[in-house]
Design a protein around this motif. Structure first.
Motif, PDB file in Angstrom:
ATOM      1  N   ARG A 150       0.825  -1.268   0.068  1.00  0.00           N
ATOM      2  CA  ARG A 150       0.117   0.104  -0.111  1.00  0.00           C
ATOM      3  C   ARG A 150       0.882   1.025  -0.259  1.00  0.00           C
ATOM      4  NH1 ARG A 150      -5.209  -0.746   1.060  1.00  0.00           N
ATOM      5  NH2 ARG A 150      -5.528   1.394   1.503  1.00  0.00           N
ATOM      6  N   SER A 164       0.974   4.157   1.311  1.00  0.00           N
ATOM      7  CA  SER A 164       0.946   4.811   2.394  1.00  0.00           C
ATOM      8  C   SER A 164       2.036   4.146   3.514  1.00  0.00           C
ATOM      9  CB  SER A 164      -0.317   4.999   3.389  1.00  0.00           C
ATOM     10  OG  SER A 164      -0.850   3.319   3.666  1.00  0.00           O
ATOM     11  N   ILE A 165       2.116   2.954   3.220  1.00  0.00           N
ATOM     12  CA  ILE A 165       3.190   2.135   3.842  1.00  0.00           C
ATOM     13  C   ILE A 165       4.546   1.928   3.010  1.00  0.00           C
ATOM     14  CG2 ILE A 165       3.843   0.118   5.182  1.00  0.00           C
ATOM     15  CD1 ILE A 165       1.840   1.804   6.644  1.00  0.00           C
ATOM     16  N   ASN A 180       5.893   3.329   0.590  1.00  0.00           N
ATOM     17  CA  ASN A 180       6.684   4.718   0.435  1.00  0.00           C
ATOM     18  C   ASN A 180       7.491   4.972   1.442  1.00  0.00           C
ATOM     19  OD1 ASN A 180       5.369   4.963  -2.362  1.00  0.00           O
ATOM     20  ND2 ASN A 180       3.732   6.368  -1.401  1.00  0.00           N
ATOM     21  N   LYS A 181       7.298   4.629   2.514  1.00  0.00           N
ATOM     22  CA  LYS A 181       7.997   4.850   3.860  1.00  0.00           C
ATOM     23  C   LYS A 181       9.189   3.687   3.795  1.00  0.00           C
ATOM     24  CE  LYS A 181       4.359   6.932   6.585  1.00  0.00           C
ATOM     25  NZ  LYS A 181       3.518   7.005   7.694  1.00  0.00           N
TER      26      LYS A 181
END
Length: 601
Positions: A255, A257-258, A260-261
């Protein structure tokens, strides 16, 4: 576009990989060969419990390749992964050899499973990584050498370790200690070849250390959750739990949101492996591996499990050269008796014989009538392994009826089983490697090995579910041992009955030694009017002499719902059904091949 120059030279790293695999497989198969015998004779496990625990050990050993593959492909690459997990492997072998009792056995086996599982997907894929377009035509030959080394190591250890365990002068410490020494040699051999290996770098070039620590912690939490589920429910739910958690972790990491980190290299690897064509490939392979899992459920029972338990009966005549009795000069040969755990050695011998027979005779012969594709080989192998279980079912029926059966009958079943292994195992191993892109070969190989894990989980679950607790009224001791039950309807002579717990009764075995009323016995006689059964020992089928007072509050008694040959027929029928379904799967499957490109010179 230029064509790479063909080379017929085997890569320099292959001998070190083969040496490592020989010694590591010696260790694994040596321990595996005597594990059931050790649990039954030294820890007084019942047959079903011993078979279930041995299957669980193998299941764990073939589950942890998922961890090893991710660590290798993403964080450490193959060489450092193999060395790291090998150290844990050695520790497990050492604890198993030096420790005593059930708890130490569990710790040793867990570390062994963790270690061997971590290196499994790396060693086999490391074979393929040594090749380029120039010598890709040698891959099949190298994998044949690789598989021969596996079976050469297993042949020697399966023969030697039961001898050590059965000899009072050596016993468990030496029987498990020799494999530990061989694993140490395997690690040294692989380390010495480090500079000769072609290296496929991991996905993460920077920041791999901290990311590996975080991943390890997450994986540990998932294992803890799975352990809780295992204790509260059963093995199948625990398996579903860990696989669901792994799939969920991958989904979350994909996902935006996760993802990309995450470190860029890690996120890129996840996207390449679990999206688009790669995800479709995984889906296709998982369908194939469902059928392969059932194959392993049957095959692994010949490897220190139910087939070995069958061979323990004195009604299995293990004098292989007994037909030479009466021939002058051959009296000693005729009197020689194979140990029950040694019979599985013939599988490795037959592999050494049948691999070239299939490669140079059977496959070319079949090729004159139809195209011999990998999936067709696998399909034929599934039917063949089912046939081998029909033979052992017949053997079990004869033994249950009290007839003597020559060990040669079980050896004939091994011939059929080994033919199935050549058709399925070697083919699926090579097929898995060729289907996988370079960046996920270890991961795909771990999925193949996961099929072995799932197959053994199924075997363990069947052995758990078939145990039927019995309500025991009393146990009468003396020259004969009678067990009063709430009912005896439907029981047959030769049926197994298990005792567990410190119940206060001591038995005198056939050789005069004393031990607890624990483990597996057989029903010798059924008194329907008195709702009781008389016991005989499992091996020699002699009356069980006993003394002491049975403690109903501590003792547990059970029998098996899959009685005698029904157990083997159950697996044969299941595999035959799976083989029929596989025909339709093979018809719609597509194949691709990925090898490493030749490096510029």
């Amino acid at each position: 576009m230029t064509t790479a120059t063909r080379s017929d030279k085997m890569p320099a790293g292959i001998p070190y990989i083969i040496s490592n695999e020989f010694a590591e497989r010696f260790c694994f198969y040596g321990v595996n060969a005597i594990l059931v015998q050790y649990m039954i004779e030294f820890l007084h496990f019942g047959d079903a419990k011993a078979a279930s625990w041995q299957a669980m050990f193998k299941s764990a050993a073939y589950f942890f390749p998922l961890l090893g593959a991710i660590v290798s492909d993403v964080f450490l690459a193959k060489f450092r992964t193999i060395i790291s997990f090998s150290i844990v492997y050695i520790a497990g072998c050492t604890i198993l050899a030096l420790g005593t009792g059930e708890d130490m056995m569990i710790v040793g086996l867990l570390l062994m499973a963790f270690g061997t599982g971590g290196i499994k997907p790396c060693v086999s894929t490391n074979v393929g990584d040594q090749f380029t377009e120039q010598n890709a035509h040698l891959i099949e030959r190298a994998f044949s050498y690789f598989y021969i080394s596996i079976n050469a190591g297993s042949v020697i250890s399966i023969w030697l370790c039961p001898e050590l365990l059965s000899n009072p002068a050596f016993g468990p410490k030496i029987a498990f200690g020799v494999p530990a020494l061989m694993m140490t040699f395997a690690t040294i051999a692989f380390w010495l070849g480090g500079r000769k290996f072609a290296v496929v770098p991991p996905a993460m070039r920077t920041g791999a250390g901290p990311a590996l620590v975080v991943f390890s912690l997450i994986f540990a939490v998932m294992l803890a959750i799975t352990g809780v589920v295992l204790v509260q429910t059963n093995k199948l739910w625990a398996t579903a739990t860990i696989l669901s958690l792994l799939a969920g972790l991958i989904f979350v990491c994909l996902r935006p949101s996760i993802g990309n980190k995450l470190p860029e290299d890690l996120h890129a690897w996840l996207k390449r492996c679990f999206t688009g064509d790669s995800l479709k490939l995984i889906g296709r392979l998982l369908v194939l591996y469902i059928f392969v899992a059932f194959f392993w459920s049957l095959w692994d029972q010949s490897n220190g499990n139910s087939w070995t338990i069958q061979a323990q009966s004195a009604l299995m005549d293990k004098h292989l050269l007994g037909f030479m009795s009466g021939v002058s000069g051959f009296e000693s040969a005729a009197a020689w008796e194979m140990l029950p755990a040694q019979v599985q050695v013939v599988n490795g011998i037959f592999i050494l014989i049948l691999v070239p027979v299939f490669t140079f005779v059977i496959y070319p012969l079949l090729g004159k009538f139809f195209t011999v594709t990998p999936l067709r080989k696998i399909g034929m192998g599934l039917f063949t392994v089912a046939a081998s279980f029909l033979i052992v079912a017949w053997i079990e029926q004869r033994i249950q009826e009290g007839h003597v059966v020559s060990m040669w009958w079980q050896i004939s079943a091994y011939v059929v089983l080994t033919a199935a292994e050549v058709l399925v195992s070697i083919t699926a191993l090579e097929y898995s490697y060729k289907q996988a892109p370079l960046y996920m070969k270890s991961f795909v190989m771990s999925l193949f090995l996961l099929s072995v894990s799932v197959g053994n989980i199924f075997t363990a679950a069947v052995n758990d579910y078939m145990v039927e607790p019995l309500k025991t009224e009393s146990v009468s001791t003396g020259e004969q041992t009678w067990v009063a039950l709430s009912k005896v309807d439907g029981y047959v002579t030769g049926q197994k009955i298990d005792f567990n717990g410190e119940n206060g009764v001591e038995v005198i075995t056939a050789d005069g030694s004393k031990g607890p009323l624990a483990g597996t016995f057989l029903i010798a006689e059924i008194d329907v009017a008195g709702n009781r059964v008389r016991l005989m020992d499992k091996v020699y089928r002699k009356p069980v002499s006993s003394n002491g007072n049975y403690d109903l509050s501590k003792g547990e008694v059970s029998t098996y719902t899959l009685v005698g040959p029904i157990y083997f027929l159950f697996f044969a029928a299941l595999m035959a059904l799976g083989a029929v379904l596989f025909i339709f799967v093979a018809m719609v499957s597509k194949e691709r091949t990925f090898v490493r490109e030749a490096e510029a010179t």
